[in-house]
Design a protein around this motif. Structure first.
Motif, mmCIF file in Angstrom:
data_model
loop_
_atom_site.group_PDB
_atom_site.id
_atom_site.type_symbol
_atom_site.label_atom_id
_atom_site.label_comp_id
_atom_site.label_asym_id
_atom_site.label_seq_id
_atom_site.Cartn_x
_atom_site.Cartn_y
_atom_site.Cartn_z
ATOM 1 N N MET A 1 -11.106 -2.647 -15.352
ATOM 2 C CA MET A 1 -10.049 -2.958 -14.495
ATOM 3 C C MET A 1 -9.221 -1.593 -14.034
ATOM 4 N N ALA A 2 -7.554 -2.111 -14.387
ATOM 5 C CA ALA A 2 -7.343 -0.725 -14.533
ATOM 6 C C ALA A 2 -7.577 0.439 -15.103
ATOM 7 N N HIS A 3 -7.648 0.527 -15.778
ATOM 8 C CA HIS A 3 -8.191 1.747 -16.833
ATOM 9 C C HIS A 3 -9.411 3.085 -15.801
ATOM 10 N N ARG A 4 -10.761 2.005 -15.471
ATOM 11 C CA ARG A 4 -11.203 2.565 -14.455
ATOM 12 C C ARG A 4 -10.673 2.939 -13.125
ATOM 13 N N SER B 1 -4.239 -0.114 -6.333
ATOM 14 C CA SER B 1 -5.173 -1.441 -7.025
ATOM 15 C C SER B 1 -5.344 -1.251 -8.382
ATOM 16 N N SER B 2 -4.971 0.157 -8.799
ATOM 17 C CA SER B 2 -4.987 -0.453 -10.920
ATOM 18 C C SER B 2 -3.919 -0.864 -11.381
ATOM 19 N N LEU B 3 -2.491 -0.996 -9.899
ATOM 20 C CA LEU B 3 -1.143 -0.956 -11.253
ATOM 21 C C LEU B 3 -1.550 -2.623 -10.871
ATOM 22 N N GLN B 4 -2.011 -3.461 -9.572
ATOM 23 C CA GLN B 4 -2.035 -5.362 -8.911
ATOM 24 C C GLN B 4 -3.160 -5.678 -10.576
ATOM 25 N N TRP B 5 -4.214 -4.816 -11.546
ATOM 26 C CA TRP B 5 -4.640 -5.625 -12.769
ATOM 27 C C TRP B 5 -4.033 -5.260 -14.379
ATOM 28 N N ASN B 6 -3.030 -3.573 -13.896
ATOM 29 C CA ASN B 6 -2.288 -3.881 -14.935
ATOM 30 C C ASN B 6 -1.375 -3.653 -14.337
ATOM 31 N N PRO B 7 -0.171 -4.288 -14.514
ATOM 32 C CA PRO B 7 1.496 -3.792 -13.547
ATOM 33 C C PRO B 7 2.228 -3.047 -14.886
#
Length: 723
Positions: free
Chosen positions: A545-548, A568-574
């Motif tokens: 999800m973060a990569h997408r 949003s990406s950082l929320q999935w992969n901080p």
């Protein structure tokens, strides 16, 4: 549907999934990038996850009589094969809890070893089933055909693969100016893979002749059919390390053959000569030939080598001694012609231009010094990638340490590397006892991985585990004849701790030898299995999800939308520092500072974050923070001319701003730091010992840096001038 039919259906699904994930790894650059592994983890993990759920429910529901059925015996080598990836996964999990240099890199390695473990379990399960040998052989040959076929079609201009051929003007990297990299997009690892597939075919011929001395010519030619394509692809990779390790492994394999040692060489002589001539022709054209001539050359060399091989086979099997001698003489001429063609084409690469070896020597020395900082447990995943710019002795480009074993030492220390060596040793012992003809193939992986970055490719590990499972899939009579590893000393070393643990468990608890205890133990193992697969799928889902979202953000035209997607990406992969840096560029300075500092807590010492924080402090007018972050950035990335020049510019402008606003003390603080950093930068750039050996990063004192150095000195004189 009966139980046997259900079991066959499940095994069929497992086999199809194994082949699919292996082919997917070929198509996805050999799973070099962990982001390519995320979808595979999620999809491939579903099968063992639901399989574990089903097994747990069945185990809890079966009667006591069914629980008394003894499971199939598992050897010590099999246990090590299955458990070692999960032990390494646990080591990375401990690093994650204790605080590694890079949380992002540690989680990536955790996911990788978990995925390798899933693959190993599936491969072993297939190997122990009826027909498993055919499934594993099909997976191996399908991967080889895809890698080799796509690469040769790309050279011939039939299949458009943008990165299949690597072009260079550096004679130290390529004698012809072009090297074949195939789908993995890295010539050295591609050469390793072609060497492995080539040796598998070569020693499969030896095994066929040993089992069936009178095997028909059609069978022999069918087995020898892929020799020329694999040999041609290996030569076109121009990987000296792959050539050398293939030669060493082949020699060792032939020495282990007690009978018909040189028969495979006779069969391979003509294909090798044809591959060498094809290599010479394609190299002269820098691997850029027109489709029709390229295909004709490939087809002609292939057909000619097969016909020549057929003629040599007939002569060698003749009853007349003179004809047999003629066959061997002709085979020797073919081999000599092939070696001469290779030597004349790649003479510069073979006898000169060892700059890459010199660079590796510098990398290994620097890596050893980094290893000594945490020798026992390492510093977590991707330690070298995060740290090499701080410890490198000259400005080489080397985000990979070019040694799988040294990389494991940096990541997990002696502890994790010992597990890795036990795993590799167990696979070697297993192949010695079960399927000796695969030893040379395995030897290529083990040897070449010591001097290159092959172990960073997930495909390499999948093939290693596939080889091990293939070794397990012997026929029942072969297993009975020699499968018990306890007959030799190596098995005793591996099996003794496990047997001792079992004896201690039985002594500690008398019920342990009963069936109820075994049922509870199985249930606990199944629960652990569900936890591992479930956690792995969740982490992979978050990573995907973060990569997408990151990719969508980079493609977004509106800055506001791009920033929202990056959040949003950082929320999935901080823990992704790259996403944090991209987001900080789109935010006001105060908000950007919070984002960067949070990211730094996941990757302490990340050079990109340090320079970004220095630039952010300049924008905010924080003199002390700007100095502190700039000094840290210079220490963590000693040979980054662009960032150091930018930092000097920022420090000068901040000092001038402070001076004009009346903050003379802060201006002096910034000036003193800026002049000291400039002096260090200029001394490093002027030191011939640091930039002469290897200067891949083009480190030099830039004109802009000289200008900012003069400006800093001029402003410093103005501050100290009498009023």
């Amino acid at each position: 549907m009966g139980g046997g039919s259900v079991r066959r259906s499940v095994l069929g699904i497992m086999g199809a999934a194994l082949i699919a994930v292996l082919l997917l790894s070929c198509l996805k650059s050999g799973f070099y990038f962990t982001s390519d592994l995320y979808p595979a983890w999620m999809l491939y993990g579903l099968l063992p996850f639901f399989g574990g759920v089903t097994a747990l429910l069945r185990r809890l529901a079966v009667s006591e009589n069914e629980k008394r059925i003894a499971p199939a015996a598992v050897s010590a080598a099999e246990r090590l094969l299955i458990l070692s990836p999960f032990i390494l996964m646990t080591v990375y999990a401990l690093h994650w809890l204790l605080g590694p240099l890079s949380v992002h890199g540690t989680v990536n390695q955790l996911l990788r070893w978990g995925f390798y473990g899933l693959f190993a379990v599936s491969a072993v399960r297939i190997a122990r089933s009826e027909g498993g040998e055919k499934v594993l052989a099909s997976a191996w040959h399908a991967a080889g055909a895809l890698l080799c076929g796509s690469a040769l079609l790309a050279v011939c201009g039939i299949l458009p693969l943008p990165h299949a051929v690597v072009f260079t003007t550096n004679a130290g990297i390529s004698a012809s100016g072009a090297r074949l990299a195939g789908l993995v997009e890295y010539p050295n690892t591609f050469g390793l893979l072609m060497a492995a597939f080539l040796l598998e075919r070569l020693f499969a011929l030896a095994a066929l002749l040993r089992r069936e001395p009178g095997a028909g010519e059609i069978r022999l030619l069918r087995a020898a059919l892929p020799l020329l394509p694999y040999a041609a692809a290996l030569l076109l990779s121009e990987s000296r390390g792959a050539w050398l390790t293939a030669g060493v492994a082949a020699a060792a394999g032939l020495a282990l053959q007690r009978r018909r040692s040189f028969a495979p060489l006779l069969l391979a002589a003509a294909p090798f000569a044809g591959a060498a001539l094809l290599y010479r022709q394609l190299a002269a054209a820098a691997l850029a030939v027109q489709p029709a001539p390229g295909l004709l050359a490939l087809a002609g060399a292939w057909a000619g080598s097969l016909l020549a091989g057929l003629g040599l086979c007939r002569l060698a099997r003749s009853g007349a001694a003179s004809r047999r001698r003629l066959a061997w003489a002709a085979g020797g001429l073919f081999a000599a012609a092939g070696m001469a063609a290779v030597f004349l084409t790649a003479q510069e690469r073979i006898v000169r231009n060892f700059g890459t070896a010199t660079a590796r020597g510098a990398i290994y020395r620097d890596a050893w010094g980094l290893f000594m900082q945490a020798p026992w447990f390492g510093q977590g995943g991707e330690t070298w990638r995060l740290s090499y710019r701080a410890v490198q002795s000259n400005p080489y480009v080397g985000s990979q340490v070019h040694s799988g074993y040294l990389d494991m030492l940096l990541n997990t220390g002696v502890l994790g590397t010992s597990v890795l060596l036990l795993l590799l040793g167990a696979i070697g012992l297993l192949l010695v006892r079960r399927r000796r003809e695969l030893l040379p193939v395995y030897g290529v992986f083990v040897l070449h991985g010591a001097v290159d970055l092959d172990f960073s490719f997930g495909l390499v590990w999948l093939l290693i585990f596939l080889l091990a499972a293939w070794g397990l899939s012997c026929k029942a009579e072969e297993i009975q004849a020699g499968a018990k590893l306890g007959e030799d000393q190596g098995h005793a070393v591996l099996a003794r701790p496990i047997a001792a643990a079992g004896r201690l468990a039985r002594r500690a608890d008398p019920i342990a030898s009963g069936y109820r205890h075994r049922a509870y133990g199985t249930a606990v193992l199944l629960l652990l299995w569900l936890g591992v697969t479930g956690a792995g799928m969740w982490l992979a889902f978050r990573g995907e999800m973060a990569h997408r979202l990151h990719r969508q953000a980079l493609a977004a035209a509106a800055p506001a939308k791009s920033a929202a997607l990056l959040r949003s990406s950082l929320q999935w992969n901080p823990a992704d520092a790259g996403t944090a840096i991209e987001l900080a560029r789109r935010l006001p300075p105060r908000e950007a500072e919070a984002v960067l500092k949070r990211s730094l807590s996941y990757s302490p010492g990340h050079p990109g974050l340090l320079f970004a924080l220095a630039d952010n402090a300049v924008q905010r007018g924080d003199a002390y923070a700007a100095v502190s972050w700039a000094e840290a950035g210079f220490r963590r990335d000693k040979y980054n001319a662009a960032e150091q020049t930018k930092s000097l510019e920022g420090l000068f402008k901040l000092a001038r701003r402070k001076w004009m606003s009346g903050s003379a003390a802060e201006a002096r603080r910034v000036l003193d730091a800026g002049l000291e950093l400039y002096g260090d930068y200029a001394r490093r750039a002027a030191d011939p010992d640091q930039v002469r050996v290897r200067n891949d990063r083009e480190f030099r004192l830039t004109r802009e840096a000289e200008q900012w150095g003069r400006e800093l000195a001029s402003l410093e004189r103005s501050l100290h001038a009498p009023e």
